[in-house]
Each structure stands twice: as structure tokens, then as C-alpha cells.
Design a protein around this motif. Structure first.
Motif, short mmCIF file in Angstrom:
data_model
loop_
_atom_site.label_atom_id
_atom_site.label_comp_id
_atom_site.label_asym_id
_atom_site.label_seq_id
_atom_site.Cartn_x
_atom_site.Cartn_y
_atom_site.Cartn_z
N ALA A 114 -4.65 9.42 -5.78
CA ALA A 114 -5.61 9.15 -4.68
C ALA A 114 -5.54 7.67 -4.34
CB ALA A 114 -7.02 9.53 -5.09
N MET A 115 -5.92 7.36 -3.09
CA MET A 115 -5.95 5.95 -2.66
C MET A 115 -7.32 5.64 -2.05
SD MET A 115 -3.22 3.95 -3.00
CE MET A 115 -3.53 2.60 -1.88
N VAL A 116 -7.79 4.43 -2.31
CA VAL A 116 -9.01 3.95 -1.68
C VAL A 116 -8.65 2.70 -0.87
CG1 VAL A 116 -11.30 2.98 -2.07
CG2 VAL A 116 -10.51 4.89 -3.47
N VAL A 117 -8.99 2.74 0.41
CA VAL A 117 -8.68 1.63 1.32
C VAL A 117 -10.01 1.01 1.74
CG1 VAL A 117 -7.51 0.96 3.46
CG2 VAL A 117 -6.68 2.93 2.15
N MET A 157 0.02 8.83 4.80
CA MET A 157 1.37 9.38 4.95
C MET A 157 1.99 9.68 3.59
SD MET A 157 3.32 7.59 8.09
CE MET A 157 2.46 6.11 8.50
N ALA A 158 1.69 8.84 2.58
CA ALA A 158 2.29 9.02 1.26
C ALA A 158 1.33 9.73 0.30
CB ALA A 158 2.70 7.66 0.68
N ALA A 186 0.84 -1.20 0.00
CA ALA A 186 0.00 0.00 0.00
C ALA A 186 0.88 1.26 0.00
CB ALA A 186 -0.92 0.00 1.22
N ALA A 187 1.94 1.26 0.80
CA ALA A 187 2.82 2.43 0.88
C ALA A 187 3.49 2.68 -0.47
CB ALA A 187 3.88 2.22 1.96
N GLU A 188 3.93 1.61 -1.10
CA GLU A 188 4.60 1.74 -2.42
C GLU A 188 3.63 2.33 -3.44
OE1 GLU A 188 5.34 0.84 -6.36
OE2 GLU A 188 3.99 -0.54 -5.31
N LEU A 189 2.39 1.84 -3.44
CA LEU A 189 1.39 2.31 -4.41
C LEU A 189 0.96 3.74 -4.09
CD1 LEU A 189 -0.46 1.70 -6.80
CD2 LEU A 189 -2.03 0.54 -5.22
N ARG A 216 -5.02 0.88 10.11
CA ARG A 216 -3.56 1.11 10.03
C ARG A 216 -3.13 1.27 8.56
NH1 ARG A 216 0.55 3.39 11.05
NH2 ARG A 216 2.54 2.36 10.90
N LEU A 217 -3.75 0.47 7.70
CA LEU A 217 -3.46 0.55 6.26
C LEU A 217 -3.80 1.94 5.73
CD1 LEU A 217 -2.41 -1.69 4.39
CD2 LEU A 217 -4.77 -2.36 3.94
N ALA A 218 -4.94 2.48 6.17
CA ALA A 218 -5.35 3.82 5.74
C ALA A 218 -4.35 4.87 6.24
CB ALA A 218 -6.75 4.13 6.26
#
Ligand code: SF4
Length: 280
Positions: A211-214, A232-233, A202-205, A225-227
Motif C-alpha cells: 500500500a502507498m500513502v501520499v 499505476m504501480a 514514489a514509482a520505485e517504492l 500527480r504523485l498519487a
């Protein structure tokens, strides 16, 4: 908008196995119980309830002389296991094999005469199980969250067993502290890297998308924790339980969006979110 799925995302081996076992039981048994929700995902728990899975807080809430009780992936104490059998219920064991190995490791340390240090969250059911397995084998047990919790006055032999979801760095810090006190602990290798692999992917992506969807339960600590890791990135990170929470405006100006999911999010939920994002 390009939608990119993290290389490691969604249900881990132990959770998928527990879901498969529960579905198999519900195929033949109209009512089965779990002690607490089978997994930390309200949508999945609702789907299972619609098929006859009941959530009981304790064995006292289990009705029927020959009810089936499914043990969750993070296991139970040996006393609960014995009680299920003593009450005449059918026990179906969905304890993750990694957790079962940790339980066995805790008992082995105690049988070898070690004082047992259990590294983990004190009130987590998996940790309660590890403690109980060691105590049943005659061990004296200390549950610690990190090196600063290690009590004074310990003497050899010492054994260490970690909750499967602990960070390796925390285990190393505990072992380092014990060594610094002149103790050379026996350490059981019990950490499962499913959670860490999901966080690293997840951090790499998150570092290379707009934008990220968790996806996952808000009551799931590994999804939360994943979110955090994603935020952070990638500040535009959304923690959702279902694709219904998304609309196109949330991704205005985005060329790329990453998708990841906690260890209790089934593939079908991830696929539905990916399809919705691709339709924007
Ligand atoms: S995170 Fe690891 S130990 Fe926990 S259920 Fe999943 S596979 Fe098993």
C-alpha cells in the motif's frame, strides 16, 4: 507492518525556503500578507494564518500603510513587484531562486531580440511572471503547453524558456518541433527536477509495497500527480492531507506500506503519518 519512506519526499528547496522566510517574518511582524496561499497545503496555510499570515487575492486587499507582502516561491510579475514598493509596503521576496533564474532567462532572451516561447500552463502564476518579464524586456511572447500549440509563421531568432516544473520530454518535443521547422532556438535551462525526483522515487517504492500513502493538499497538483503515479504501480494508494484520515482497517493484510509526500508537505506532517502507520 513495515513503513518505508520514499528516498525523495516532501518539501522541495524552494518551498522550504519560502516557509522559513515566512516564519522568520511572522516572528517579528504580527501581520504579513501573501498574494494567494503561500503554498498549496491547506494545513500549512491554516498554521501560518494562526501566526498572523493573511492571504490577499490582490494588493487592494492589503491593509495598513506599512504592511509586509511576502512574494511566493513561484514569483510574481515585475509590475506586481513594482506596485508593492509603490504602495509603500515592505516586500519580502520568497521567490524560489530557480524561478528567479527562469524570469531572468526570459528577460535575457527578449533583450537578445528573440521571440520568446514560454512552455508552461498559461494561467499559472509562474508562467504569468515569465511572460511579463520577457514582455517588459521588449519581447513578443507565446505561451505554449506543448509542440502542437506552437504558432505558425515563426522566424529566427527564437528563444525557449520553460516553467520550472515542466517535464523534460515536453521541452524536448517543443525544441524538436522548432528544429523541424528550420529554427534553431536558444533554450534556457530552467527545469527543476525536484518534482520528477519525487515521482521517480514514489514509482520505485510503489512497485514493491502492498500500500502507498501520499501526503499533501488535495489542491496541490504535484501531490495529485504523485498519487496518480503511485496508483499505476500500487492500486491501494491513498492520497491524504492528514494522518486523521487513516485507520488500521485500510491496511488489513499489508506487510509493507510506502509513504511519500508532495513538494509542499513539511517533514513534521510526514513524521506524524509515519508514526501513526507504525502504531497500527
Ligand atoms: S519545485 Fe523547484 S522551482 Fe519549484 S519551488 Fe521547488 S525547488 Fe523551486
Amino acid at each position: 507492518m513495515e513503513v518505508i519512506r520514499a528516498t525523495k519526499a516532501g518539501t522541495c528547496y524552494g518551498v522550504q525556503r519560502a516557509l522559513d522566510i515566512a516564519e522568520e517574518v511572522l516572528d517579528t511582524c504580527p501581520c504579513a500578507y501573501t498574494l494567494g496561499p503561500l503554498i498549496h497545503n491547506p494545513r500549512v496555510v491554516e498554521e501560518l494564518a494562526a501566526r498572523g499570515a493573511c492571504v490577499a487575492k490582490s494588493l487592494d486587499e492589503v491593509e495598513g500603510n506599512c504592511a509586509t507582502v511576502i512574494i511566493r516561491s513561484h514569483g510574481v510579475t515585475p509590475q506586481v513587484r513594482d506596485e508593492v514598493v509603490a504602495r509603500g509596503f515592505t516586500l519580502v521576496d520568497a521567490t524560489c531562486p530557480h524561478v528567479a533564474r527562469a524570469q531572468q532567462g526570459a528577460a535575457e532572451l527578449a533583450e537578445a531580440g528573440c521571440r520568446v516561447i514560454v512552455l508552461g500552463e498559461a494561467d499559472h502564476p509562474e508562467v504569468e511572471g515569465l511572460r511579463a518579464y520577457a514582455e517588459k524586456a521588449g519581447g513578443k511572447v507565446d505561451v505554449v503547453g506543448g509542440p502542437s500549440d506552437i504558432p505558425e509563421g515563426l522566424y529566427a531568432p527564437i528563444g525557449v524558456v520553460a516553467q520550472t516544473t515542466q517535464m523534460r520530454e515536453n521541452l524536448e518535443a517543443v525544441v524538436g518541433e522548432l528544429k523541424a521547422r528550420g529554427l534553431d532556438p536558444i533554450v534556457k535551462k530552467t527545469i527543476c527536477y525536484a518534482t520528477r525526483q519525487r515521482q521517480d522515487a514514489a514509482a520505485e517504492l510503489a512497485a514493491r509495497v502492498d500500500a502507498m500513502v501520499v501526503i499533501g493538499g488535495r489542491n496541490s497538483s504535484n501531490t495529485t500527480r504523485l498519487a496518480e503515479v503511485c496508483r499505476m504501480a500500487c492500486p491501494k494508494s491513498y492520497h491524504i492531507e492528514s494522518g486523521d484520515e487513516l485507520d488500521a482497517e485500510m491496511f488489513a493484510g499489508c506487510q509493507t506500506v510506502g509513504v511519500t509526500a508532495g513538494a509542499s508537505t513539511p517533514d513534521a506532517h510526514i513524521n506524524a503519518v509515519v508514526a501513526k502507520l507504525e502504531s497500527f
